[in-house]
Write a protein that holds these residues in place. Structure first.
Motif, PDB file in Angstrom:
ATOM      1  N   TYR A 178       0.826  -1.211   0.000  1.00  0.00           N
ATOM      2  CA  TYR A 178       0.000   0.000   0.000  1.00  0.00           C
ATOM      3  C   TYR A 178       0.866   1.269   0.000  1.00  0.00           C
ATOM      4  CZ  TYR A 178      -3.000   3.708   1.821  1.00  0.00           C
ATOM      5  OH  TYR A 178      -3.664   4.890   2.004  1.00  0.00           O
ATOM      6  N   THR A 198      -8.389   3.391   0.114  1.00  0.00           N
ATOM      7  CA  THR A 198      -7.857   3.232   1.466  1.00  0.00           C
ATOM      8  C   THR A 198      -8.906   2.840   2.502  1.00  0.00           C
ATOM      9  OG1 THR A 198      -6.173   4.895   0.968  1.00  0.00           O
ATOM     10  CG2 THR A 198      -6.543   4.397   3.287  1.00  0.00           C
ATOM     11  N   HIS A 212      -4.371   0.747   4.767  1.00  0.00           N
ATOM     12  CA  HIS A 212      -4.123  -0.363   3.841  1.00  0.00           C
ATOM     13  C   HIS A 212      -5.181  -0.303   2.749  1.00  0.00           C
ATOM     14  CE1 HIS A 212      -7.545  -2.202   5.880  1.00  0.00           C
ATOM     15  NE2 HIS A 212      -6.918  -1.991   7.037  1.00  0.00           N
ATOM     16  N   PHE A 213      -5.043  -1.158   1.756  1.00  0.00           N
ATOM     17  CA  PHE A 213      -6.058  -1.227   0.709  1.00  0.00           C
ATOM     18  C   PHE A 213      -7.362  -1.759   1.298  1.00  0.00           C
ATOM     19  CE2 PHE A 213      -2.273  -1.657  -2.196  1.00  0.00           C
ATOM     20  CZ  PHE A 213      -2.446  -0.413  -2.801  1.00  0.00           C
TER      21      PHE A 213
END
Length: 284
Positions: A178, A198, A212-213
């Motif tokens: 990320y 995000t 993080h994704f």
């Protein structure tokens, strides 16, 4: 008769040992004629290409029936190449591909001959004393292509080989996380709003929120969004991948330099020679 048979077997065993290809005593014995003894010192461990390196030589012979004939400078040539390419955009790890090679480009060859003279005898040293020098070719100037301000794809192929740029880019992609995508995509101006990709999770260990994704609805994984992967493949060329925006140059380095491994041979009138300890000399 029984005792005799044991003796014959023992003699046969000794005979086999004596005929062995790697006989211990043969390998530990110095064979051949004794040549002159020689010792030298060089003026420097480095010499500029096109210049000469000075040395001081002491030599003598302990063989009564032999006399000194001449001295000779010999050296080989080794090419040393260092390569390195780095992607400055990744932040979760360091991605750098480097290599270092050393190749002998020329085997040991005679460079200079120094005639012997009895006038070189030095009573205080109990040896002949010679101050001399030998040349180093001007073609051996070190070359460097490092942190260039302008990218040159032809030089990349010439110095790093066909396929290197593609392999570098393809190998980096599976390693990126990320933070790496965020740094690269925003830094290269490819994504204005990275928050659309995000999510955040509170981490008890660090007592902070970790970005993080977004979670995959079908699993606990947080995969790289497909459109970010497409941007990387289609819009991030190799030169953009290695561009260092902080220093306004490209994170690539190719350095070629040379060294020589030199000795002095001292010959007597029988053609037998003694040799000095080798010296490795950098060409600068």
């Amino acid at each position: 008769m029984k005792t005799t048979r044991y003796i014959i077997l023992a003699l046969a065993a000794i005979s086999l040992i004596a005929c062995d290809k790697h006989d211990f005593f043969d390998e530990q014995t110095i064979t051949g004629e004794v040549g002159p003894q020689a010792y030298w010192e060089i003026s420097s461990s480095a010499v500029a290409a096109g210049q000469s390196l000075g040395f001081k030589l002491q030599y003598y012979t302990s063989v009564k029936e032999a006399s000194i004939d001449r001295s000779e400078a010999w050296y080989n040539l080794t090419e040393n190449i260092e390569r390195q390419v780095t992607c400055p955009w990744v932040t979760s790890f360091t991605y750098s591909v480097s290599s270092s090679t050393a190749e002998e480009k020329r085997v040991e060859q005679k460079i200079m001959v120094y005639p012997h003279s009895e006038s070189l005898w030095n009573d205080s040293l109990h040896a002949y004393y010679l101050e001399g020098s030998f040349p180093v070719s001007s073609t051996l100037v070190p070359f460097s292509w490092a942190s260039p301000a302008q990218f040159d794809a032809d030089k990349m192929v010439q110095y790093f080989g066909n396929g290197f740029m593609e392999h570098f880019k393809d190998s980096l992609m599976p390693k990126m996380k990320y933070a790496d995508y965020r740094s690269m995509m925003i830094g290269l101006g490819l994504v204005d709003d990275f928050m659309q990709y995000t999510d955040s999770t509170y981490d008890l260990n660090s007592n902070s929120w970790v970005r993080h994704f977004k979670w995959n609805a079908d699993s606990t994984d947080t995969p790289v969004p497909a459109d970010l992967e497409a941007l990387y493949r289609d819009s991030v060329s190799f030169d953009r991948l290695i561009f260092n925006s902080a220093e306004n140059n490209y994170s690539v380095s190719y350095v070629r330099k040379y060294n020589v491994r030199s000795v002095i041979r001292v010959y007597d009138n029988r053609g037998v020679y003694g040799i000095t300890e080798p010296k490795v000399i950098d060409v600068i």
